[in-house]
Design a protein around this motif. Structure first.
Motif, short mmCIF file in Angstrom:
data_model
loop_
_atom_site.label_atom_id
_atom_site.label_comp_id
_atom_site.label_asym_id
_atom_site.label_seq_id
_atom_site.Cartn_x
_atom_site.Cartn_y
_atom_site.Cartn_z
N HIS A 203 51.52 83.98 40.98
CA HIS A 203 52.54 84.65 40.56
C HIS A 203 52.64 85.75 39.36
CE1 HIS A 203 55.43 81.65 42.93
NE2 HIS A 203 54.45 81.06 42.55
N ASN A 204 51.29 85.87 39.33
CA ASN A 204 51.08 86.98 38.32
C ASN A 204 51.90 86.85 36.71
OD1 ASN A 204 49.59 89.18 37.47
ND2 ASN A 204 51.36 90.63 38.00
N ILE A 205 51.68 85.70 36.59
CA ILE A 205 52.03 85.37 34.98
C ILE A 205 50.94 85.07 34.17
CG2 ILE A 205 54.50 84.63 35.81
CD1 ILE A 205 53.34 81.58 35.28
N LEU A 206 51.12 84.87 33.02
CA LEU A 206 50.01 84.28 32.01
C LEU A 206 50.16 83.00 31.63
CD1 LEU A 206 50.05 87.36 29.66
CD2 LEU A 206 48.36 86.73 31.17
N MET A 207 49.09 82.29 31.51
CA MET A 207 48.97 80.90 30.99
C MET A 207 48.60 81.18 29.45
SD MET A 207 49.83 78.75 32.92
CE MET A 207 50.69 78.86 34.33
N VAL A 208 49.29 80.36 28.50
CA VAL A 208 49.07 80.68 26.97
C VAL A 208 48.93 79.08 26.63
CG1 VAL A 208 49.88 81.69 24.82
CG2 VAL A 208 50.62 82.56 27.05
N PRO A 209 47.48 78.60 26.75
CA PRO A 209 47.27 77.44 26.03
C PRO A 209 47.09 77.50 24.52
CG PRO A 209 45.32 78.10 27.16
CD PRO A 209 46.41 79.18 27.46
N ASP A 210 47.54 76.44 23.78
CA ASP A 210 47.74 76.27 22.52
C ASP A 210 46.45 75.04 22.20
OD1 ASP A 210 47.65 75.68 19.61
OD2 ASP A 210 50.04 76.21 19.64
N GLU A 211 45.47 75.40 21.73
CA GLU A 211 44.46 74.09 21.49
C GLU A 211 44.16 73.87 20.17
OE1 GLU A 211 41.23 75.91 23.93
OE2 GLU A 211 42.43 75.75 25.83
N LEU A 212 45.17 73.68 19.47
CA LEU A 212 44.89 73.84 17.97
C LEU A 212 44.56 72.38 17.55
CD1 LEU A 212 45.46 75.69 15.59
CD2 LEU A 212 47.51 74.71 15.11
N PHE A 213 44.68 71.36 18.60
CA PHE A 213 44.33 70.00 18.21
C PHE A 213 43.07 69.65 19.13
CE2 PHE A 213 48.57 69.85 16.74
CZ PHE A 213 48.64 69.17 15.70
N GLU A 214 42.15 70.38 19.44
CA GLU A 214 41.37 70.13 20.49
C GLU A 214 40.51 69.10 20.08
OE1 GLU A 214 38.43 73.44 21.24
OE2 GLU A 214 38.85 74.26 19.29
N ARG A 215 40.00 68.94 18.89
CA ARG A 215 38.98 68.06 18.54
C ARG A 215 39.47 66.57 18.61
NH1 ARG A 215 34.26 69.68 15.73
NH2 ARG A 215 33.96 71.73 15.69
N TYR A 216 40.76 66.35 18.47
CA TYR A 216 41.26 65.07 18.57
C TYR A 216 41.67 64.47 19.91
CZ TYR A 216 41.87 66.39 13.73
OH TYR A 216 41.62 66.92 12.38
N VAL A 217 40.52 64.00 20.59
CA VAL A 217 40.94 63.49 21.96
C VAL A 217 40.00 62.18 22.14
CG1 VAL A 217 40.50 63.94 24.38
CG2 VAL A 217 41.24 65.85 23.07
N TYR A 218 40.69 61.25 22.52
CA TYR A 218 40.27 59.89 22.48
C TYR A 218 40.36 59.15 23.95
CZ TYR A 218 40.54 60.77 17.69
OH TYR A 218 40.44 61.38 16.26
#
Length: 403
Positions: A203-218
């Motif tokens: 659809h020619n749109i942008l994806m804007v992921p905000d990865e600020l909490f990337e280290r806290y994954v369990y």
């Protein structure tokens, strides 16, 4: 007179920014209730209580003492190099550090720069429900409109790509989402991210992921950066920063990884906003990315994991079964078994238990049945939280509190 001046000089979209945040009034009410109470335990924030690694603090102070206080347009070389290595090793993302890395005063300014660059009045940006209110505010400030995509606790708050695609219109420019999630602690699976990226390209749109909490994954999950996926180069603009994963919220240092075709325009808007981030903080951030800082941040990771396991386990033991999303620091606690609306639960917790947290509905209608928890207190204070709220929950469940 004041009303006339406001009407003349403050556009309606700015006057309505607060009302666009659906939970703003509820949060204000709860803060008012808390203001007159003693010994309130705050779980209402995503501001980590742990601090930056000592090596990062020392590096920032040393930069100040050495007079490294002039403008650092584009970032100091040490930070560009350290972040380029980090992205390659940890995120499997290769960047041109001179063009694609844009440093900002926190991730909020990163979002502001992105939306002010890509949006025209009336353009639409999709986001999740529940949502991060900062994203909604930045879209509106850039004269855009947000469109909510439902997510559900039963699915660990991941959006269904079909739900995303159904909401795309000719005015849609982007889909912004927090991964790991705020407020939900969602961690998007690789296949979900790839499906979303395929939709963006179609659809020619942008994806804007905000990865600020990337280290806290369990729980055996792992964070996947959308920019690392095949076909991501032209359709992914990543927001990140040092606030959460590096416990540096007050340092106000974020970054954007931009597609090469967008980077020049983004840099111009970012320059117009505040020219550059604080130079000495960049030296501290470079140190935070160093091998010397790694053991410190590994301990931070373990600490928030212990709090997460205790808190949600205690809620389950109280009779409130939890299906816990994989991330930490912030997350949603399921209170549906109480039979009470989320705001009623939040009010009772502050009035009777002196525990301040937000109802899930403060982040969109999809948060009903949940409360948003910030695990920003030491373990002994979290145990005190459980002691205070147990009798309230037991009353709703028609049970005696555990002895």
């Amino acid at each position: 007179m004041a009303h006339d001046l406001i009407t003349r000089f403050v556009p309606a979209r700015v006057r309505h920014l607060r009302s666009a945040d659906l939970g703003g009034a509820d949060r204000a009410r709860l803060l008012g209730l808390a203001s007159g109470l003693p010994d309130v335990i705050n779980l209402n924030s995503g501001d980590p209580d742990l601090t930056a690694a000592p090596v990062a603090v020392d590096a920032a102070v040393a930069a100040l003492r050495a007079g490294k206080t002039r403008y650092a347009f584009g970032g100091v070389p040490e930070l560009r190099a350290a972040l380029t290595r980090k992205l390659a090793v940890e995120n499997n993302v290769t960047v041109d550090p001179e063009r694609q890395l844009i440093f900002t005063n926190g991730s909020a300014e990163a979002a502001s720069a992105i939306f002010q660059t890509i949006l025209e009045p009336g353009d639409e940006v999709l986001t999740t429900d529940p949502y991060y209110s900062g994203h909604v505010g930045n879209v509106m400030a850039a004269r855009g409109t947000t469109v909510l995509v439902p997510t559900r606790g039963e699915n660990l708050w991941e959006p269904d790509p079909d739900d995303v695609e159904r909401r795309i219109t000719p005015r849609t420019k982007a889909f912004v989402f927090a991964n790991p999630g705020n407020p939900t602690a969602a961690v998007y699976r690789r296949e979900t991210l790839q499906a979303l990226l395929d939709i963006a390209r179609k659809h020619n749109i942008l994806m804007v992921p905000d990865e600020l909490f990337e280290r806290y994954v369990y729980d055996g999950h792992r964070h996947v950066s959308m920019a690392s996926l095949p076909g991501a180069a032209d359709h992914v603009v990543t927001i990140n920063g040092f606030s959460k994963s590096y416990c540096m919220t007050g340092w106000r240092l974020g970054w954007i990884v931009a597609p090469t075709w967008l980077a020049d325009a983004l840099s111009q808007v970012r320059y117009a906003l505040s020219m550059t981030a604080a130079t000495h903080n960049m030296y501290g951030a470079a140190a935070a990315l160093s091998d010397e800082a790694r053991p410190y941040y590994e301990e931070v990771y373990r600490t928030y994991g212990e709090r997460r396991a205790y808190f949600y386990g205690a809620f389950t033991a109280m009779g409130l079964p939890q299906r816990v999303a994989p991330a930490a620091v912030v997350g949603m606690s399921d209170i549906r078994a109480t039979g009470q609306p989320a705001m009623v639960v939040a009010e009772a917790f502050i009035r009777e238990g002196r525990v301040l947290l937000w109802p899930g509905t403060a982040f969109g209608p999809g948060g009903e049945g949940y409360i948003r928890v910030g695990l920003i207190q030491p373990l002994d204070r979290l145990k005190e939280v459980i002691r205070r709220v147990e009798p309230i929950v037991a009353r709703w469940l028609g049970e005696a509190p555990p002895s």
